[in-house]
Design an enzyme around this catalytic site. Structure first.
Site, PDB file in Angstrom:
ATOM      1  N   ASP A 123       0.101  28.201 -13.583  1.00 61.11           N
ATOM      2  CA  ASP A 123       1.160  28.849 -13.736  1.00 61.11           C
ATOM      3  C   ASP A 123       2.488  28.975 -13.238  1.00 61.11           C
ATOM      4  O   ASP A 123       3.451  28.976 -13.431  1.00 61.11           O
ATOM      5  CB  ASP A 123       0.727  30.524 -13.620  1.00 61.11           C
ATOM      6  N   ARG A 151      -4.740  19.328 -15.714  1.00 60.59           N
ATOM      7  CA  ARG A 151      -4.586  20.966 -15.648  1.00 60.59           C
ATOM      8  C   ARG A 151      -3.490  21.352 -15.102  1.00 60.59           C
ATOM      9  O   ARG A 151      -2.880  20.774 -14.051  1.00 60.59           O
ATOM     10  CB  ARG A 151      -5.924  21.629 -14.692  1.00 60.59           C
ATOM     11  N   THR A 202      -0.667  28.050  -3.415  1.00 64.62           N
ATOM     12  CA  THR A 202       0.781  28.020  -4.148  1.00 64.62           C
ATOM     13  C   THR A 202       1.802  28.779  -2.999  1.00 64.62           C
ATOM     14  O   THR A 202       1.271  29.594  -2.253  1.00 64.62           O
ATOM     15  CB  THR A 202       0.706  29.006  -5.283  1.00 64.62           C
TER      16      THR A 202
END
Length: 396
Positions: A262, A259, A231
């Site tokens: 966040d 999936r 990320t």
């Protein structure tokens, strides 16, 4: 065992960019302070590998800043995001991103996007050119094409070979999660620690058969045994006092198709309030979703906490969700990047690093470009969940 995944690339903004570079090794001697404040504006804070892009981003107006994320998305050697991101279990790269623009108080997000490389820019398009906040999947892809984005295969030859290695290993590592009461029973049934050396040897041999370059085989084997996350995040405060934040990811490697972690969720992986501050997250996406980490942190700032206190409180909420059970918490990790409206900032992490030699760090540019060690809740190296699980073929 320490986590050996590539440290997260990062940055923020809305345009042009610098040339991509390799991973930046932090100086373990750099200590985080209990109270940090930027020496001057503009100031950018990001995850460690955003370091390579902060200099160029700081010279650009706010509308140019997403180029930091775009740089990582364009780099096929960065397997954490964009082109060359590690795919889901079916070999398809699925990307998520979100952004918030403080002055206009607008937000945009996308999730589960296939065939579109620059999802940070796509999230911005959602923000600027729709009445929505989030688009996902096929709808997001069609919108991207309508806005002029090019469809392309995001799986590079290198990442395809690593995926094939994972598929050939028949890795079985999906369930249950740490929150399941039966997690220890699953672990006892599946974890054959004595077989790990055998697994590594056989996977290395298979990697050679698949044509993975010798210098890349060890990393490929570890990516199979310890599926990495990836990320990038950056928050920025301009000289005019304008704030923005953005986060982008290819998500957990070998994840189930569809999936969503966040990163693409406003308030979890990214949240900005022009009057208060901005925060973003990298790490265990499922855990951060359950505490709405970025929003929680900004709301803590609103209630008078310092950036350090605000981030530490969010980490403690993750710990609380497991009743302080360190047997499970050792398989989690989370890093928060926090920037307050007055230039105060902090980087906090659940664990101190991937190893003693590789501490978690935050990249900062306030006129001086640097890495600072994060303030950690627990001392020690983070570990991956699921842990290395050799399949039955490698069992003793």
């Amino acid at each position: 065992m320490s986590l050996t995944r590539r440290e997260l690339m990062a940055g923020l903004a809305l345009g042009g960019l610098a040339a991509p570079v390799g991973r930046v090794d932090a100086d373990p001697a750099v200590e985080a302070h209990q109270a940090n404040r930027a020496a001057g504006l503009p100031v950018l804070v990001s995850s460690t590998n955003g370091y390579a892009y902060l200099e160029a981003a700081r010279r650009q107006p706010l509308d140019a800043a997403i180029g930091v994320l775009k740089g990582a998305e364009d780099d096929p050697k960065d397997t954490s995001v964009g082109l060359g991101g590690l795919p889901n279990e079916e070999g398809v790269v699925e990307l998520d991103a979100s952004c918030m623009h403080g002055p206009s108080r607008r937000a945009g997000a996308v999730g589960g996007v296939r065939n579109i490389k620059n999802v940070s820019l796509l999230a911005r398009e959602v923000m600027l050119h729709t009445g929505h906040v989030m688009l996902v999947g096929e709808g997001a892809e069609r919108f991207a094409v309508a806005r002029g984005f090019k469809r392309e295969d995001l799986l590079t030859d290198d990442t395809r070979k690593v995926w094939l290695l994972w598929k050939e290993s028949h890795a079985d590592w999906w369930g249950p999660g740490l929150a399941d009461p039966g997690w220890k029973d699953w672990l006892r049934q599946h974890l054959h620690a004595d077989a790990l050396d055998v697994a590594r040897e056989r996977l290395a041999s298979l990697a050679a058969e698949l044509g993975i370059a010798p210098e890349q085989r060890l990393a490929a084997v570890e990516q199979v045994l310890r599926p990495p996350t990836g990320t990038i995040h950056c928050s920025v405060l301009t000289a005019k006092g304008e704030m923005s934040g953005c986060t982008s990811t290819s998500g957990l490697a070998w994840k189930l198709p569809g999936r969503l972690g966040d990163t693409g969720v406003i308030g979890a992986g990214c949240y900005t309030d022009q009057d208060i501050g901005s925060a973003g997250a990298t790490g265990s996406g499922e855990e951060n979703l359950k505490v709405a980490g970025a929003h929680t942190i900004v709301d803590n700032l609103r209630r008078g906490m310092s950036p350090l206190e605000a981030g530490t409180d969010a980490l403690k909420r993750i710990v609380r969700n497991y009743g302080g059970d360190m047997d499970r918490i050792r398989y989690l990790d989370m890093k928060y990047y926090i920037l307050r409206k007055d230039g105060a900032y902090a980087g906090v992490s659940l664990w101190s690093g991937y190893s003693k030699e590789r501490p978690h760090t935050i990249a900062v540019h306030d006129g001086t470009l640097r890495l600072e060690k994060m303030v950690n809740l627990f001392e020690g190296a983070s570990q991956t969940w699921p842990p290395p699980v050799p399949t039955s073929r490698y069992a003793p």
